[in-house]
Write a protein that holds these residues in place. Structure first.
Motif, mmCIF file in Angstrom:
data_model
loop_
_atom_site.group_PDB
_atom_site.id
_atom_site.type_symbol
_atom_site.label_atom_id
_atom_site.label_comp_id
_atom_site.label_asym_id
_atom_site.label_seq_id
_atom_site.Cartn_x
_atom_site.Cartn_y
_atom_site.Cartn_z
ATOM 1 N N THR A 52 0.792 -1.128 0.114
ATOM 2 C CA THR A 52 -0.027 0.072 -0.079
ATOM 3 C C THR A 52 0.867 1.324 0.004
ATOM 4 O OG1 THR A 52 -0.019 -0.025 2.221
ATOM 5 C CG2 THR A 52 -1.899 -1.152 1.436
ATOM 6 N N SER A 53 0.302 2.380 -0.267
ATOM 7 C CA SER A 53 1.070 3.761 -0.200
ATOM 8 C C SER A 53 1.522 4.167 1.192
ATOM 9 C CB SER A 53 0.207 4.695 -0.667
ATOM 10 O OG SER A 53 -0.993 4.927 -0.110
ATOM 11 N N THR A 54 0.899 3.672 2.236
ATOM 12 C CA THR A 54 1.435 3.721 3.438
ATOM 13 C C THR A 54 2.663 2.897 3.781
ATOM 14 O OG1 THR A 54 -1.182 3.733 4.291
ATOM 15 C CG2 THR A 54 0.712 3.534 6.135
ATOM 16 N N MET A 55 2.691 1.594 3.461
ATOM 17 C CA MET A 55 3.681 0.735 3.322
ATOM 18 C C MET A 55 4.944 1.532 2.798
ATOM 19 S SD MET A 55 2.415 -2.994 2.739
ATOM 20 C CE MET A 55 1.333 -3.668 3.699
ATOM 21 N N LEU A 56 4.484 1.794 1.359
ATOM 22 C CA LEU A 56 5.785 2.573 0.579
ATOM 23 C C LEU A 56 6.463 3.544 1.348
ATOM 24 C CD1 LEU A 56 7.467 2.845 -2.050
ATOM 25 C CD2 LEU A 56 5.383 3.880 -3.178
ATOM 26 N N VAL A 57 5.506 4.676 1.933
ATOM 27 C CA VAL A 57 6.024 5.667 2.523
ATOM 28 C C VAL A 57 6.850 5.305 3.747
ATOM 29 C CG1 VAL A 57 5.389 7.652 4.430
ATOM 30 C CG2 VAL A 57 4.160 7.445 2.138
ATOM 31 N N LYS A 58 6.413 4.203 4.471
ATOM 32 C CA LYS A 58 7.419 3.748 5.706
ATOM 33 C C LYS A 58 8.570 3.412 5.191
ATOM 34 C CE LYS A 58 7.456 -0.354 8.142
ATOM 35 N NZ LYS A 58 6.545 -1.634 8.443
ATOM 36 N N TYR A 59 8.633 2.556 4.086
ATOM 37 C CA TYR A 59 10.071 2.073 3.335
ATOM 38 C C TYR A 59 10.723 3.185 2.829
ATOM 39 C CZ TYR A 59 7.366 -2.529 3.834
ATOM 40 O OH TYR A 59 6.671 -3.588 4.218
ATOM 41 N N LEU A 60 10.231 4.429 2.490
ATOM 42 C CA LEU A 60 11.025 5.305 1.682
ATOM 43 C C LEU A 60 11.646 6.244 2.717
ATOM 44 C CD1 LEU A 60 8.779 6.707 -1.292
ATOM 45 C CD2 LEU A 60 10.497 5.170 -1.331
ATOM 46 N N ASN A 61 10.857 6.235 3.873
ATOM 47 C CA ASN A 61 11.455 6.933 5.201
ATOM 48 C C ASN A 61 12.496 6.191 5.853
ATOM 49 O OD1 ASN A 61 9.880 9.301 4.756
ATOM 50 N ND2 ASN A 61 8.295 8.423 5.792
ATOM 51 N N LYS A 62 12.465 4.868 6.004
ATOM 52 C CA LYS A 62 13.401 4.254 6.456
ATOM 53 C C LYS A 62 14.896 4.202 5.682
ATOM 54 C CE LYS A 62 14.413 -0.490 8.416
ATOM 55 N NZ LYS A 62 13.544 -1.668 8.550
ATOM 56 N N TYR A 63 14.691 3.889 4.415
ATOM 57 C CA TYR A 63 15.701 3.485 3.685
ATOM 58 C C TYR A 63 16.406 4.499 2.918
ATOM 59 C CZ TYR A 63 15.117 -1.418 4.491
ATOM 60 O OH TYR A 63 14.909 -2.735 5.208
ATOM 61 N N LYS A 64 15.570 5.508 2.472
ATOM 62 C CA LYS A 64 15.861 6.646 1.738
ATOM 63 C C LYS A 64 16.590 6.483 0.241
ATOM 64 C CE LYS A 64 16.099 9.695 5.930
ATOM 65 N NZ LYS A 64 14.592 9.173 6.506
ATOM 66 N N PRO A 65 15.774 5.656 -0.301
ATOM 67 C CA PRO A 65 16.250 5.330 -1.778
ATOM 68 C C PRO A 65 16.457 6.767 -2.492
ATOM 69 C CG PRO A 65 14.182 4.862 -1.786
ATOM 70 C CD PRO A 65 14.440 5.143 -0.285
ATOM 71 N N LYS A 66 17.810 6.773 -3.441
ATOM 72 C CA LYS A 66 17.982 7.922 -3.890
ATOM 73 C C LYS A 66 17.064 8.116 -5.390
ATOM 74 C CE LYS A 66 21.749 10.956 -5.075
ATOM 75 N NZ LYS A 66 23.176 11.084 -4.882
ATOM 76 N N ILE A 67 16.716 6.865 -5.872
ATOM 77 C CA ILE A 67 16.108 7.023 -7.268
ATOM 78 C C ILE A 67 14.935 6.167 -7.084
ATOM 79 C CG2 ILE A 67 16.073 6.044 -9.479
ATOM 80 C CD1 ILE A 67 17.762 8.608 -9.435
ATOM 81 N N ILE A 68 13.729 6.407 -7.793
ATOM 82 C CA ILE A 68 12.596 5.645 -8.030
ATOM 83 C C ILE A 68 12.371 5.676 -9.407
ATOM 84 C CG2 ILE A 68 10.076 5.445 -7.431
ATOM 85 C CD1 ILE A 68 10.295 7.282 -4.898
ATOM 86 N N ALA A 69 12.111 4.537 -9.927
ATOM 87 C CA ALA A 69 12.042 4.498 -11.064
ATOM 88 C C ALA A 69 10.920 3.647 -11.686
ATOM 89 C CB ALA A 69 13.248 3.508 -11.848
ATOM 90 N N THR A 70 9.846 4.429 -12.143
ATOM 91 C CA THR A 70 8.371 3.597 -12.563
ATOM 92 C C THR A 70 8.809 3.196 -14.110
ATOM 93 O OG1 THR A 70 7.667 5.632 -13.350
ATOM 94 C CG2 THR A 70 7.332 5.053 -11.156
ATOM 95 N N PHE A 71 9.082 1.677 -14.294
ATOM 96 C CA PHE A 71 9.501 1.275 -15.547
ATOM 97 C C PHE A 71 8.525 0.016 -15.967
ATOM 98 C CE2 PHE A 71 12.915 1.329 -18.448
ATOM 99 C CZ PHE A 71 13.133 2.827 -18.586
ATOM 100 N N ALA A 72 7.793 -0.509 -15.214
ATOM 101 C CA ALA A 72 7.020 -1.776 -15.672
ATOM 102 C C ALA A 72 5.451 -1.606 -15.551
ATOM 103 C CB ALA A 72 7.726 -2.944 -14.725
ATOM 104 N N ASP A 73 5.129 -0.282 -15.346
ATOM 105 C CA ASP A 73 3.772 -0.152 -15.224
ATOM 106 C C ASP A 73 3.102 -0.582 -14.176
ATOM 107 O OD1 ASP A 73 2.108 1.696 -16.657
ATOM 108 O OD2 ASP A 73 1.338 0.054 -18.057
#
Length: 105
Positions: A52-73
């Motif tokens: 879910t978007s809530t989970m995604l926010v949690k992971y983004l805040n924890k790991y702080k990835p530099k890049i997000i690539a939307t490539f597989a639709d």
């Protein structure tokens, strides 16, 4: 398009940076790390709310990835995706469905 994306990822990240993508081949070909919980981003996980978007926010805040690539639709079909990536800006739109976002400083 794949090579272009890998080139951008390699230009803006180093081997210790995390990236998030819905196309795992970008992780492999750029030799970058990804968030363990986001190794497999599938439509099944999104539709069944195992991601879910809530989970995604949690992971983004924890790991702080530099890049997000939307490539597989897939990622863009996550409800609330655009609101979830508020700490990122569009770096490159390769085509309408293939976008690379970079973390704001």
């Amino acid at each position: 398009q794949q090579q272009q994306a890998v080139g951008i990822i390699n230009r803006y990240t180093d081997k210790n940076d995390y990236i998030v993508t819905d196309d795992f081949s970008l992780v492999v070909n750029s030799n970058r790390k990804t968030i363990p919980e986001l190794t497999e981003i599938s439509m099944v996980r999104i539709a069944s709310r195992q991601l879910t978007s809530t989970m995604l926010v949690k992971y983004l805040n924890k790991y702080k990835p530099k890049i997000i690539a939307t490539f597989a639709d897939r990622l863009e079909y996550l409800p609330g995706f655009e609101d979830t990536i508020y700490n990122y800006r569009l770096l490159k739109e390769i085509d309408r469905r293939k976008k690379i976002y970079i973390r704001k400083k």
